[in-house]
Structures are given as structure tokens and as C-alpha cells.
Write a protein that holds these residues in place. Structure first.
Motif, PDB file in Angstrom:
ATOM      1  N   THR A 110       0.837  -1.200   0.000  1.00 60.96           N
ATOM      2  CA  THR A 110       0.000   0.000   0.000  1.00 60.96           C
ATOM      3  C   THR A 110       0.872   1.248   0.000  1.00 60.96           C
ATOM      4  OG1 THR A 110      -0.176  -0.088   2.408  1.00 60.96           O
ATOM      5  CG2 THR A 110      -1.933  -1.121   1.129  1.00 60.96           C
ATOM      6  N   HIS A 112       1.086   5.487   0.638  1.00 61.53           N
ATOM      7  CA  HIS A 112       0.452   6.476   1.505  1.00 61.53           C
ATOM      8  C   HIS A 112       1.058   7.860   1.281  1.00 61.53           C
ATOM      9  CE1 HIS A 112      -1.454   3.192   3.731  1.00 61.53           C
ATOM     10  NE2 HIS A 112      -0.267   2.588   3.760  1.00 61.53           N
ATOM     11  N   ALA A 116       0.848   8.582  -2.587  1.00 56.20           N
ATOM     12  CA  ALA A 116      -0.509   8.230  -2.993  1.00 56.20           C
ATOM     13  C   ALA A 116      -1.352   9.432  -3.383  1.00 56.20           C
ATOM     14  CB  ALA A 116      -1.196   7.473  -1.857  1.00 56.20           C
ATOM     15  N   SER A 117      -0.754  10.614  -3.396  1.00 51.94           N
ATOM     16  CA  SER A 117      -1.534  11.819  -3.701  1.00 51.94           C
ATOM     17  C   SER A 117      -1.165  12.449  -5.036  1.00 51.94           C
ATOM     18  CB  SER A 117      -1.345  12.857  -2.580  1.00 51.94           C
ATOM     19  OG  SER A 117       0.004  13.302  -2.531  1.00 51.94           O
ATOM     20  N   SER A 143     -11.224   4.649 -11.629  1.00 52.77           N
ATOM     21  CA  SER A 143      -9.953   4.156 -11.112  1.00 52.77           C
ATOM     22  C   SER A 143      -9.460   3.070 -12.076  1.00 52.77           C
ATOM     23  CB  SER A 143     -10.108   3.621  -9.688  1.00 52.77           C
ATOM     24  OG  SER A 143     -11.166   2.694  -9.614  1.00 52.77           O
ATOM     25  N   ASP A 237      -6.145   5.367  -8.198  1.00 48.51           N
ATOM     26  CA  ASP A 237      -7.444   5.967  -7.916  1.00 48.51           C
ATOM     27  C   ASP A 237      -7.928   6.747  -9.130  1.00 48.51           C
ATOM     28  OD1 ASP A 237      -6.177   8.473  -7.893  1.00 48.51           O
ATOM     29  OD2 ASP A 237      -6.067   8.558  -5.708  1.00 48.51           O
ATOM     30  N   ARG A 243      -2.306   3.707  -5.354  1.00 48.51           N
ATOM     31  CA  ARG A 243      -2.749   3.450  -3.983  1.00 48.51           C
ATOM     32  C   ARG A 243      -2.248   2.107  -3.452  1.00 48.51           C
ATOM     33  NH1 ARG A 243      -6.845   6.898  -2.814  1.00 48.51           N
ATOM     34  NH2 ARG A 243      -6.347   6.293  -0.665  1.00 48.51           N
ATOM     35  N   LEU A 267     -11.854   1.982  -2.990  1.00 48.19           N
ATOM     36  CA  LEU A 267     -11.548   3.306  -3.532  1.00 48.19           C
ATOM     37  C   LEU A 267     -12.801   4.067  -3.933  1.00 48.19           C
ATOM     38  CD1 LEU A 267      -8.384   2.717  -5.772  1.00 48.19           C
ATOM     39  CD2 LEU A 267      -8.504   3.669  -3.467  1.00 48.19           C
TER      40      LEU A 267
END
Length: 283
Positions: A110, A112, A116-117, A143, A237, A243, A267
Motif C-alpha cells: 500500500t 500512503h 498516494a496523492s 480508477s 485511484d 494506492r 476506492l
């Protein structure tokens, strides 16, 4: 551990464990056989494989196991207490559990915070039909389950791509789409179209340049969870930001496609306003 048998002389690991023994009746040119083999190897499950195109006795055994119908792969567990034909990775996992095999299934990494942005680098790539496609066209709407095969000629990657494409209806239900990237020319991508739905994008990444750019954006092999030239599944996403991801030397070591759909189900529940102003980075 047996990975493959090329002719009429099979090899088998742990022959004393007859209750756990698995016989795979397969064919050398079968992508479903290849992804099944790849999964069993990735899980460390011993098996023997017989090629029904090269071994007449194996061909008869496969027909007997499957009520006279030819199909590859056909898996016979133990002395025949369970027979599974052309399993998906999910169904293969269920069969292994039902027959007492204890395995550690692949898990996703995963991502973060800042990673992830921000969206992955984008490029317009040629589809297998020669027109251009970019994930940017899905921005804000879908997504993406993005699969990078590790080699255009890899049958295991092709088999995995088919199983991911078969998830398209389930992915559509959670506002997601599968996209398959072949590391080669348009001709190589076109060769993957057989058995894959017409409405699934198959892109040609000649030289693997886009895959390297994407891997570099995520932070290279360490952040993806494996080597950058592995088979890679990225879950993006609706704004193209990574993500979660899964990477393995062969596609059999990736999370199964049905699990990717479950990730997308999570999501779709997120706030749709959180990423609307994220700029697209240059590839």
C-alpha cells in the motif's frame, strides 16, 4: 519442487505426500497452463506437469479426469478427490485450501501520503489497434487496475491479463477499468487480443519506457515491492495516483485479479473531491 515436465517423463516433488499431490495436465502453448504453473511455483506448491500434446498417455489421463472433454489445464488433486479445470487464480487458491495445502498468498504493497496523492506519469500509447490512448481520459471518472507484463512473449503474463480482463464487469460496477500494457510493439500487443474482451485497453509500451517512468515515479523497485522489470499490477485511484501495487518476477506471484476488484471497491467509497486539483506530471 516440480515446475514443469516437457514430455512424457514427469517429475514430482515430495512423492510421499500422496494426499497433497497435484497433477497438472497442460500444454506448452496454453496461457492458462502457464499462469497456473507460475502460481504454483510462486506459492511453493509441489506438482507434476504432463503435456497432453506430447504424451499420448497424459492426453488419455486428462480426458478421463474431465469426462472426455479436452481442456488445459486440468488439475487432479491427490488420487482424484478433486478435479479443477481451467481455474482462475482465485479458484486455484480455493482448491489448494480445500485439499489441505497451507500457502502464503501474495499481498499488495500500500502507498500512503505524498506517494498516494500524485498521479503517475502519463503518456499517450498506441493500442493494439494502432490508435492512441491515455489514462488521462479516465480522470475523475474511473480508477484503474494497470497491469504491466514483464515480457511480450510471456504466456503467464498473457494468462494473467486474460483473468484481469475477465474482471471488467465487476470493475465497471465499482467505477474502475482494467488496462493491460505489453512491453513491445503494436504487433506484440495485438497478439494479446485473442481471448481478451474488445472493450479492454491493450497498450504497446515499446522499449518499456512508460513502465520505467511509472516505476521511477513510485520510487523504483523498493517502493513497488520488487524489481522494476517484473510483472507489475498497480491500482490507481480516479485521479491516477497509485494506492497499492503488486510485483513479482512472474505474474503468478501477483495478487489475484479478483482481489484487485476488492481494492477498487474500497476506492469508490472515498471522497470524490480530494484529488480534483492534482496536476498531471510530465512523463
Amino acid at each position: 519442487m516440480t515446475q514443469s515436465a516437457t514430455g512424457g517423463t514427469p517429475r514430482i516433488g515430495h512423492p510421499d505426500e500422496t494426499s497433497l499431490a497435484i497433477t497438472v495436465y497442460g500444454a506448452a502453448a496454453c496461457e492458462d497452463t502457464a499462469i497456473t504453473r507460475s502460481r504454483l511455483v510462486a506459492l511453493g506448491v509441489p506438482f507434476r506437469e504432463l503435456d497432453i500434446d506430447r504424451d499420448a498417455e497424459a492426453a488419455r489421463g486428462q480426458l478421463a479426469a474431465n469426462d472426455g472433454h479436452r481442456a488445459t489445464p486440468t488439475l487432479v488433486f491427490g488420487d482424484g478427490q478433486l478435479v479443477v479445470v481451467e481455474p482462475t487464480l482465485e479458484r486455484l487458491g480455493d482448491a489448494l485450501a480445500a485439499t489441505g495445502h497451507v500457502v502464503e498468498n501474495p499481498t499488495a504493497v500500500t502507498y500512503h501520503d505524498e506517494l498516494a496523492s500524485r498521479p503517475i506519469p502519463l503518456r499517450h500509447l498506441s493500442t493494439d489497434r494502432g490508435d492512441l490512448f491515455s489514462i488521462e481520459g479516465l480522470r475523475g471518472h474511473r480508477s484503474v487496475a494497470l497491469f504491466f507484463g514483464h515480457a511480450a512473449g510471456c504466456l503467464a503474463c498473457f494468462g494473467y491479463a486474460r483473468q484481469l480482463a475477465a474482471q471488467r464487469a465487476a470493475l465497471e460496477d465499482v467505477e474502475a477499468a482494467p488496462i493491460i500494457v505489453v512491453p513491445g510493439t503494436i504487433g506484440a500487443a495485438s497478439a494479446w487480443r485473442h481471448g481478451i474482451a474488445d472493450d479492454v485497453a491493450i497498450l504497446a509500451d515499446a522499449g518499456g519506457d512508460w513502465k520505467r517512468a511509472v516505476a521511477g515515479r513510485i520510487g523504483g523497485a523498493a517502493r513497488i515491492g520488487g524489481a522494476a522489470d517484473d510483472a507489475i499490477l498497480l491500482l490507481l485511484d480516479r485521479f491516477g495516483a497509485p494506492r497499492a501495487g503488486s510485483s513479482a518476477a512472474e505474474a503468478g506471484g501477483l495478487i489475484d485479479p479478483s482481489e484487485a476488484t476488492e481494492w477498487m471497491r474500497l476506492l469508490v467509497l472515498e471522497c470524490p473531491e480530494c484529488g480534483g486539483e492534482i496536476p498531471w506530471p510530465a512523463a
